[in-house]
Design a protein around this motif. Structure first.
Motif, PDB file in Angstrom:
ATOM      1  N   TRP A   1      23.191  49.666  66.030  1.00 32.19           N
ATOM      2  CA  TRP A   1      22.162  49.218  66.970  1.00 32.19           C
ATOM      3  C   TRP A   1      22.096  47.699  66.984  1.00 32.19           C
ATOM      4  O   TRP A   1      22.032  47.078  68.039  1.00 32.19           O
TER       5      TRP A   1
ATOM      6  N   THR B   1      18.748  54.686  71.555  1.00 30.62           N
ATOM      7  CA  THR B   1      18.343  55.252  70.268  1.00 30.62           C
ATOM      8  C   THR B   1      17.828  56.668  70.475  1.00 30.62           C
ATOM      9  O   THR B   1      17.245  56.951  71.510  1.00 30.62           O
ATOM     10  N   PRO B   2      18.073  57.566  69.541  1.00 38.32           N
ATOM     11  CA  PRO B   2      18.786  57.334  68.296  1.00 38.32           C
ATOM     12  C   PRO B   2      20.293  57.129  68.504  1.00 38.32           C
ATOM     13  O   PRO B   2      20.905  56.356  67.776  1.00 38.32           O
TER      14      PRO B   2
ATOM     15  N   TRP C   1      15.024  61.767  70.242  1.00 42.47           N
ATOM     16  CA  TRP C   1      14.252  61.729  68.995  1.00 42.47           C
ATOM     17  C   TRP C   1      13.604  63.072  68.667  1.00 42.47           C
ATOM     18  O   TRP C   1      13.384  63.387  67.503  1.00 42.47           O
TER      19      TRP C   1
ATOM     20  N   TRP D   1      15.994  47.399  70.410  1.00 43.30           N
ATOM     21  CA  TRP D   1      16.193  48.747  69.876  1.00 43.30           C
ATOM     22  C   TRP D   1      15.059  49.185  68.965  1.00 43.30           C
ATOM     23  O   TRP D   1      14.848  50.380  68.782  1.00 43.30           O
TER      24      TRP D   1
ATOM     25  N   TRP E   1      12.054  50.311  59.886  1.00 42.71           N
ATOM     26  CA  TRP E   1      13.232  51.078  60.298  1.00 42.71           C
ATOM     27  C   TRP E   1      14.219  51.164  59.135  1.00 42.71           C
ATOM     28  O   TRP E   1      14.825  52.204  58.891  1.00 42.71           O
TER      29      TRP E   1
END
Length: 169
Positions: free
Chosen positions: A61, A73-74, A80, A133, A145
């Motif tokens: 990312w 993302t993901p 997700w 991201w 994250w």
């Protein structure tokens, strides 16, 4: 979720938790890498593959955004709210490697991640909305994250692999 006083503490914690986590694999024979046991949701190989997948996604990312690419993302093709397919892609991508090879790959990925963390400013690491991201409704800074994809699973998965070993070895 744990908070960090600075990037040194974050990197030190990642390295400490990683060493404890990876040491659990030293006594697992290669012929049992895909052994599934009741009450443990991942085989040893899947456990390592999962970690390889997430850490490498984080790094990808960042690389993609720095190259001006639009980061999905993901990952492209995954949502997700349905990560099972993404996890399976990790198992497919890394599962053909031996446990030792997975360990080597993961060690390299953790080292690369720590180098990236050390290259970030405190603002980039600890303030929200520093990367496209990472800008979500939750407005997590990068450290969260990173924590959720390293320290947390290294800690929780160590417990799972210890349980796997108790039931298998």
């Amino acid at each position: 979720m744990r908070e960090y006083s600075g990037k040194k503490e974050l990197v030190d914690t990642i390295q400490k938790k990683y060493q404890k986590y990876i040491s659990e694999f030293a006594t697992i024979p290669e012929n049992l890498k895909e052994k599934r046991v009741e009450d443990v949701d991942k085989t040893p190989s899947e456990n390592l593959s999962y970690q390889l997948g997430w850490i490498n996604l984080l790094l990808q990312w960042e690389k993609d955004e720095q190259q001006g690419k639009d980061v999905k993302t993901p990952a492209k093709g995954y949502k997700w709210n349905n990560l099972g397919g993404l996890y399976q892609s990790f198992y497919n991508q890394y599962g053909s490697f031996s446990l030792k090879e997975q360990e080597i790959l993961l060690t390299k990925s953790v080292m690369e991640l720590c180098e990236w963390i050390n290259s970030l400013s405190d603002k980039e690491l600890f303030e929200p909305e520093q990367r496209k991201w990472a800008t979500t409704k939750a407005k997590w800074p990068l450290w969260k994250w990173i924590h959720i994809n390293t320290v947390a699973p290294f800690t929780n998965f160590r417990i799972k692999i210890r349980k796997w070993k108790k039931l298998t070895l």
